[in-house]
Design an enzyme around this catalytic site. Sequence first.
Site, PDB file in Angstrom:
ATOM      1  N   HIS A  49      23.308   9.089 -13.605  1.00  0.00           N
ATOM      2  CA  HIS A  49      24.220  10.488 -14.415  1.00  0.00           C
ATOM      3  C   HIS A  49      25.633  10.066 -14.496  1.00  0.00           C
ATOM      4  O   HIS A  49      26.345   9.890 -15.924  1.00  0.00           O
ATOM      5  CB  HIS A  49      24.292  11.248 -13.433  1.00  0.00           C
ATOM      6  CG  HIS A  49      22.905  12.025 -14.101  1.00  0.00           C
ATOM      7  ND1 HIS A  49      21.917  11.941 -13.334  1.00  0.00           N
ATOM      8  CD2 HIS A  49      22.664  13.439 -15.212  1.00  0.00           C
ATOM      9  CE1 HIS A  49      21.318  13.618 -13.971  1.00  0.00           C
ATOM     10  NE2 HIS A  49      21.150  13.723 -14.566  1.00  0.00           N
TER      11      HIS A  49
ATOM     12  N   ASP B 255      14.281   9.827 -13.222  1.00  0.00           N
ATOM     13  CA  ASP B 255      14.895  11.038 -12.331  1.00  0.00           C
ATOM     14  C   ASP B 255      15.303  11.997 -12.374  1.00  0.00           C
ATOM     15  O   ASP B 255      13.951  13.121 -13.245  1.00  0.00           O
ATOM     16  CB  ASP B 255      16.437   9.849 -13.353  1.00  0.00           C
ATOM     17  CG  ASP B 255      17.555  10.450 -13.183  1.00  0.00           C
ATOM     18  OD1 ASP B 255      17.997  10.065 -11.565  1.00  0.00           O
ATOM     19  OD2 ASP B 255      18.402  11.125 -13.896  1.00  0.00           O
ATOM     20  N   SER B 256      16.056  12.880 -11.861  1.00  0.00           N
ATOM     21  CA  SER B 256      16.141  13.584 -11.749  1.00  0.00           C
ATOM     22  C   SER B 256      16.706  14.691 -13.210  1.00  0.00           C
ATOM     23  O   SER B 256      15.836  15.739 -13.609  1.00  0.00           O
ATOM     24  CB  SER B 256      17.558  14.074 -10.889  1.00  0.00           C
ATOM     25  OG  SER B 256      18.071  13.846 -11.697  1.00  0.00           O
TER      26      SER B 256
ATOM     27  N   GLY C  93      20.226  15.854  -5.445  1.00  0.00           N
ATOM     28  CA  GLY C  93      21.341  15.115  -4.388  1.00  0.00           C
ATOM     29  C   GLY C  93      20.993  15.568  -3.534  1.00  0.00           C
ATOM     30  O   GLY C  93      21.849  15.588  -2.292  1.00  0.00           O
TER      31      GLY C  93
ATOM     32  N   CYS D 257      16.651   6.403  -9.994  1.00  0.00           N
ATOM     33  CA  CYS D 257      16.896   7.677  -9.552  1.00  0.00           C
ATOM     34  C   CYS D 257      17.947   7.538  -7.745  1.00  0.00           C
ATOM     35  O   CYS D 257      16.973   6.532  -7.338  1.00  0.00           O
ATOM     36  CB  CYS D 257      16.800   8.747  -9.278  1.00  0.00           C
ATOM     37  SG  CYS D 257      17.559  10.296  -8.377  1.00  0.00           S
ATOM     38  N   ASN D 258      19.244   7.729  -7.404  1.00  0.00           N
ATOM     39  CA  ASN D 258      19.919   6.542  -5.850  1.00  0.00           C
ATOM     40  C   ASN D 258      18.757   7.582  -5.277  1.00  0.00           C
ATOM     41  O   ASN D 258      18.582   7.594  -4.461  1.00  0.00           O
ATOM     42  CB  ASN D 258      21.492   6.788  -6.247  1.00  0.00           C
ATOM     43  CG  ASN D 258      21.503   5.754  -7.403  1.00  0.00           C
ATOM     44  OD1 ASN D 258      21.761   5.464  -8.623  1.00  0.00           O
ATOM     45  ND2 ASN D 258      22.444   4.521  -6.191  1.00  0.00           N
TER      46      ASN D 258
ATOM     47  N   CYS E 208      25.234   7.539  -9.003  1.00  0.00           N
ATOM     48  CA  CYS E 208      24.341   7.978  -9.511  1.00  0.00           C
ATOM     49  C   CYS E 208      23.422   7.622 -10.545  1.00  0.00           C
ATOM     50  O   CYS E 208      25.055   7.477 -11.262  1.00  0.00           O
ATOM     51  CB  CYS E 208      24.943   9.326  -9.680  1.00  0.00           C
ATOM     52  SG  CYS E 208      23.617  10.602 -10.519  1.00  0.00           S
TER      53      CYS E 208
END
Length: 256
Positions: A183, A8-9, A41, A71-72, A181
Site C-alpha cells: 500500500h 493483497d489484503s 497487519g 502483500c508483505n 507494504c
Amino acid sequence: MAVIGIFDSGSGGLSVLKEVRKVLPGEHYVYYADNAHCPYGEKSQEYIVDRARAITDLLVARGAEVVVVACNTATAAAIATLRAEYGIPFIGMEPAVKPAALGTRSGVIGVLATAGTLSASKYLNTKGRFEDDVRIEERVGRGFVELVESLTLEGPEAERVVRASLVPLLDAGADTIVLGCTHYPFLLPTMQKVAALTPRLSSNQDVRFIDPAPAVARHLLEVMREKGMEETDRDPGVELLASGNDKTLKQLFELI
C-alpha cells in the site's frame, strides 16, 4: 499468454500489478483485493492463512497458473503453506533490506512495514544478515493502509499520519527508507514531501525510498520463463475482484 493471479489484503497490491504489467504486458491478470478483511497487519497467522487459501482457490478456479502474493504480511504468514499445498508457483514480497543496506550513505536505513511483517521470521532473518553492517530502524506505518483504502493519498490528513511514522526514522539518521507494504507506494508523494520538510543532519542529501515491486516483477518473469508457461486462449487484460466494495480498487487502478 498466461493467467496470473495477484492478491493483497486490499488495493495496495495494485502497486505490484503496475510493475508486473511493465515486464509482462500481454498476460491476463486476475487481481483480488480482500478489502472486507483489510488490513492484515495485526491479524493472526491462522486467519491470514485461511484467507490466503480461500483466495488462491478462487484464483485457480479462474485459471491462474502462477500467483503473486502482493502483500508483505500475507507472504510472511502464508506463502510457505501455499507452496506446500498447491501445485503452482507463488511469488512473494520481501522488504528490500539488502539494496537499502548496500545503498545507504549514512549507515542507517529505515523500514516502514506492518506489525505482522516486522515480527515475521522471513523479515527477521533478512534483517539479521545486514544489521552488523548498518543500523536498521523500524516503524509500523500506522494508518497508512487505511489512508490508501480511503483514497486519502495527499493533503493535511495524509501528511499528519505519514509524519508520525516517517519522521522518527529520519530523526534516527536514516537516508534510505524501505517500503515494506504494497500500500505504501501510493503514499510516496506525501512521504517525499514530509521528508523534504524534515530537517536532517545531512540536509543536502535526498532521502531514498525503495519499493520492492520492480524486483518482484523481474522475479515473476524469470519464474515464468523457467517454467515454460504455455499460452492460454484468454484475452490480455485485468479482472478486478474484491471481497468488499470495489470502488476504491477501481479508482486506484485508474492511477496505475
